[in-house]
Motif scaffolding. Structure first.
Motif, PDB file in Angstrom:
ATOM      1  N   SER A 118       9.670 -10.345   3.283  1.00 24.79           N
ATOM      2  CA  SER A 118       8.853  -9.482   4.137  1.00 24.79           C
ATOM      3  C   SER A 118       8.798  -8.065   3.584  1.00 24.79           C
ATOM      4  O   SER A 118       7.738  -7.434   3.557  1.00 24.79           O
ATOM      5  CB  SER A 118       9.420  -9.476   5.557  1.00 24.79           C
ATOM      6  OG  SER A 118       8.696  -8.593   6.369  1.00 24.79           O
ATOM      7  N   LEU A 121       6.592  -8.083   0.575  1.00 24.36           N
ATOM      8  CA  LEU A 121       5.195  -8.191   1.003  1.00 24.36           C
ATOM      9  C   LEU A 121       4.685  -6.829   1.465  1.00 24.36           C
ATOM     10  O   LEU A 121       3.571  -6.418   1.116  1.00 24.36           O
ATOM     11  CB  LEU A 121       5.059  -9.222   2.129  1.00 24.36           C
ATOM     12  CG  LEU A 121       3.668  -9.370   2.741  1.00 24.36           C
ATOM     13  CD1 LEU A 121       2.677  -9.854   1.694  1.00 24.36           C
ATOM     14  CD2 LEU A 121       3.716 -10.310   3.921  1.00 24.36           C
ATOM     15  N   GLN A 122       5.499  -6.117   2.223  1.00 24.20           N
ATOM     16  CA  GLN A 122       5.105  -4.787   2.692  1.00 24.20           C
ATOM     17  C   GLN A 122       4.901  -3.841   1.506  1.00 24.20           C
ATOM     18  O   GLN A 122       3.943  -3.074   1.475  1.00 24.20           O
ATOM     19  CB  GLN A 122       6.158  -4.226   3.654  1.00 24.20           C
ATOM     20  CG  GLN A 122       5.740  -2.935   4.321  1.00 24.20           C
ATOM     21  CD  GLN A 122       4.479  -3.091   5.138  1.00 24.20           C
ATOM     22  OE1 GLN A 122       4.279  -4.085   5.797  1.00 24.20           O
ATOM     23  NE2 GLN A 122       3.609  -2.106   5.073  1.00 24.20           N
ATOM     24  N   GLU A 123       5.798  -3.908   0.518  1.00 23.05           N
ATOM     25  CA  GLU A 123       5.648  -3.087  -0.681  1.00 23.05           C
ATOM     26  C   GLU A 123       4.362  -3.438  -1.421  1.00 23.05           C
ATOM     27  O   GLU A 123       3.646  -2.557  -1.897  1.00 23.05           O
ATOM     28  CB  GLU A 123       6.842  -3.279  -1.612  1.00 23.05           C
ATOM     29  CG  GLU A 123       8.132  -2.683  -1.117  1.00 23.05           C
ATOM     30  CD  GLU A 123       9.322  -3.052  -2.001  1.00 23.05           C
ATOM     31  OE1 GLU A 123       9.110  -3.629  -3.087  1.00 23.05           O
ATOM     32  OE2 GLU A 123      10.457  -2.772  -1.585  1.00 23.05           O
ATOM     33  N   THR A 124       4.064  -4.728  -1.511  1.00 21.49           N
ATOM     34  CA  THR A 124       2.840  -5.170  -2.182  1.00 21.49           C
ATOM     35  C   THR A 124       1.607  -4.664  -1.445  1.00 21.49           C
ATOM     36  O   THR A 124       0.637  -4.210  -2.072  1.00 21.49           O
ATOM     37  CB  THR A 124       2.812  -6.709  -2.273  1.00 21.49           C
ATOM     38  OG1 THR A 124       3.977  -7.157  -2.956  1.00 21.49           O
ATOM     39  CG2 THR A 124       1.581  -7.203  -3.001  1.00 21.49           C
ATOM     40  N   LEU A 125       1.630  -4.739  -0.116  1.00 25.15           N
ATOM     41  CA  LEU A 125       0.502  -4.230   0.668  1.00 25.15           C
ATOM     42  C   LEU A 125       0.321  -2.733   0.468  1.00 25.15           C
ATOM     43  O   LEU A 125      -0.807  -2.241   0.331  1.00 25.15           O
ATOM     44  CB  LEU A 125       0.706  -4.548   2.156  1.00 25.15           C
ATOM     45  CG  LEU A 125       0.590  -6.020   2.549  1.00 25.15           C
ATOM     46  CD1 LEU A 125       0.956  -6.203   4.011  1.00 25.15           C
ATOM     47  CD2 LEU A 125      -0.812  -6.545   2.285  1.00 25.15           C
ATOM     48  N   THR A 126       1.412  -1.997   0.420  1.00 23.54           N
ATOM     49  CA  THR A 126       1.347  -0.553   0.195  1.00 23.54           C
ATOM     50  C   THR A 126       0.775  -0.260  -1.187  1.00 23.54           C
ATOM     51  O   THR A 126      -0.107   0.593  -1.338  1.00 23.54           O
ATOM     52  CB  THR A 126       2.748   0.066   0.327  1.00 23.54           C
ATOM     53  OG1 THR A 126       3.269  -0.234   1.620  1.00 23.54           O
ATOM     54  CG2 THR A 126       2.708   1.566   0.143  1.00 23.54           C
ATOM     55  N   THR A 127       1.249  -0.978  -2.197  1.00 24.34           N
ATOM     56  CA  THR A 127       0.759  -0.787  -3.563  1.00 24.34           C
ATOM     57  C   THR A 127      -0.723  -1.139  -3.655  1.00 24.34           C
ATOM     58  O   THR A 127      -1.505  -0.434  -4.315  1.00 24.34           O
ATOM     59  CB  THR A 127       1.569  -1.646  -4.550  1.00 24.34           C
ATOM     60  OG1 THR A 127       2.956  -1.325  -4.408  1.00 24.34           O
ATOM     61  CG2 THR A 127       1.141  -1.428  -5.981  1.00 24.34           C
ATOM     62  N   THR A 128      -1.130  -2.208  -2.991  1.00 21.14           N
ATOM     63  CA  THR A 128      -2.538  -2.614  -2.990  1.00 21.14           C
ATOM     64  C   THR A 128      -3.405  -1.548  -2.334  1.00 21.14           C
ATOM     65  O   THR A 128      -4.502  -1.242  -2.832  1.00 21.14           O
ATOM     66  CB  THR A 128      -2.704  -3.959  -2.252  1.00 21.14           C
ATOM     67  OG1 THR A 128      -1.856  -4.921  -2.855  1.00 21.14           O
ATOM     68  CG2 THR A 128      -4.133  -4.447  -2.297  1.00 21.14           C
ATOM     69  N   GLU A 129      -2.942  -0.987  -1.249  1.00 23.26           N
ATOM     70  CA  GLU A 129      -3.686   0.079  -0.566  1.00 23.26           C
ATOM     71  C   GLU A 129      -3.822   1.302  -1.476  1.00 23.26           C
ATOM     72  O   GLU A 129      -4.896   1.908  -1.564  1.00 23.26           O
ATOM     73  CB  GLU A 129      -2.995   0.462   0.744  1.00 23.26           C
ATOM     74  CG  GLU A 129      -3.703   1.541   1.534  1.00 23.26           C
ATOM     75  CD  GLU A 129      -5.094   1.132   2.001  1.00 23.26           C
ATOM     76  OE1 GLU A 129      -5.905   2.032   2.250  1.00 23.26           O
ATOM     77  OE2 GLU A 129      -5.362  -0.074   2.111  1.00 23.26           O
ATOM     78  N   ARG A 132      -6.415   0.552  -4.066  1.00 18.45           N
ATOM     79  CA  ARG A 132      -7.760   0.621  -3.487  1.00 18.45           C
ATOM     80  C   ARG A 132      -8.230   2.068  -3.417  1.00 18.45           C
ATOM     81  O   ARG A 132      -9.381   2.389  -3.771  1.00 18.45           O
ATOM     82  CB  ARG A 132      -7.774  -0.006  -2.090  1.00 18.45           C
ATOM     83  CG  ARG A 132      -9.169  -0.076  -1.463  1.00 18.45           C
ATOM     84  CD  ARG A 132      -9.116  -0.554  -0.025  1.00 18.45           C
ATOM     85  NE  ARG A 132      -8.425   0.371   0.847  1.00 18.45           N
ATOM     86  CZ  ARG A 132      -8.958   1.519   1.322  1.00 18.45           C
ATOM     87  NH1 ARG A 132     -10.165   1.876   0.976  1.00 18.45           N
ATOM     88  NH2 ARG A 132      -8.259   2.295   2.120  1.00 18.45           N
TER      89      ARG A 132
END
Length: 170
Positions: A118, A121-129, A132
């Motif tokens: 989890s 996943l949160q780190e990946t979402l932050t990096t993806t944002e 972007r």
């Protein structure tokens, strides 16, 4: 440099300390419940054994035959069977306790894995944002650069046209 490494591991160490404390808090009551259940089962087995022993002893004493006769042998056989059943019950209780402890350990490991996943996943979402946002900035800069270049080209064409007009009119 060492202090930088230690400070970068500080959040990681705090996370593991929190996980260990939460695990102790969750497993402690379960461990006590298992111990209490085992003690209750052992006490129940002892009381049943004592009751069977008393019943068989009364049966053997009520015999008018020789005390070493068939009733005494039957009683000894029953006591032996009860003893074997008690040992089997204790063995099963110990196995159940081991399986329960193993299950608790496995569940703790899986919970840690899920929490770690989890967090990743949160780190990946932050990096993806962040990616972007960077891409949107790059697109906006490229668009402004195109508009600027087209404006320069238009101005050059305009001034070239004026220069040609001025050369032709002379």
């Amino acid at each position: 440099m060492l202090s930088l490494a230690e400070s970068s591991n500080a959040p990681f160490n705090m996370i593991w300390k929190k996980k260990a404390e939460r695990c102790k808090a969750e497993v402690g009551p379960l461990k006590e419940e298992i111990k209490r259940g085992l003690l209750n089962m052992q006490e129940l087995a002892r009381s049943r054994l004592c009751e069977e022993y008393r019943t068989n002893a009364e049966y053997a004493m009520s015999s008018t035959d020789d005390p070493f006769g068939p009733r005494a042998m039957e009683t000894a056989g029953l006591l032996n069977d009860q003893h074997n059943l008690l040992e089997e019950s204790q063995r099963l209780c110990a196995e159940s306790e081991e399986i329960g402890a193993s299950t608790l350990g496995t569940m703790g490991i899986q919970r840690d894995q899920l929490e770690s996943t989890s967090a990743r996943l949160q780190e990946t979402l932050t990096t993806t944002e962040q990616a972007r946002i960077i891409l949107n900035n790059m697109i906006r800069k490229a668009l402004w650069n195109k508009i600027f270049l087209y404006s320069i080209i238009a101005l050059l064409i305009f001034f070239n046209g004026l220069a040609l007009k001025h050369i032709i009119s002379k």
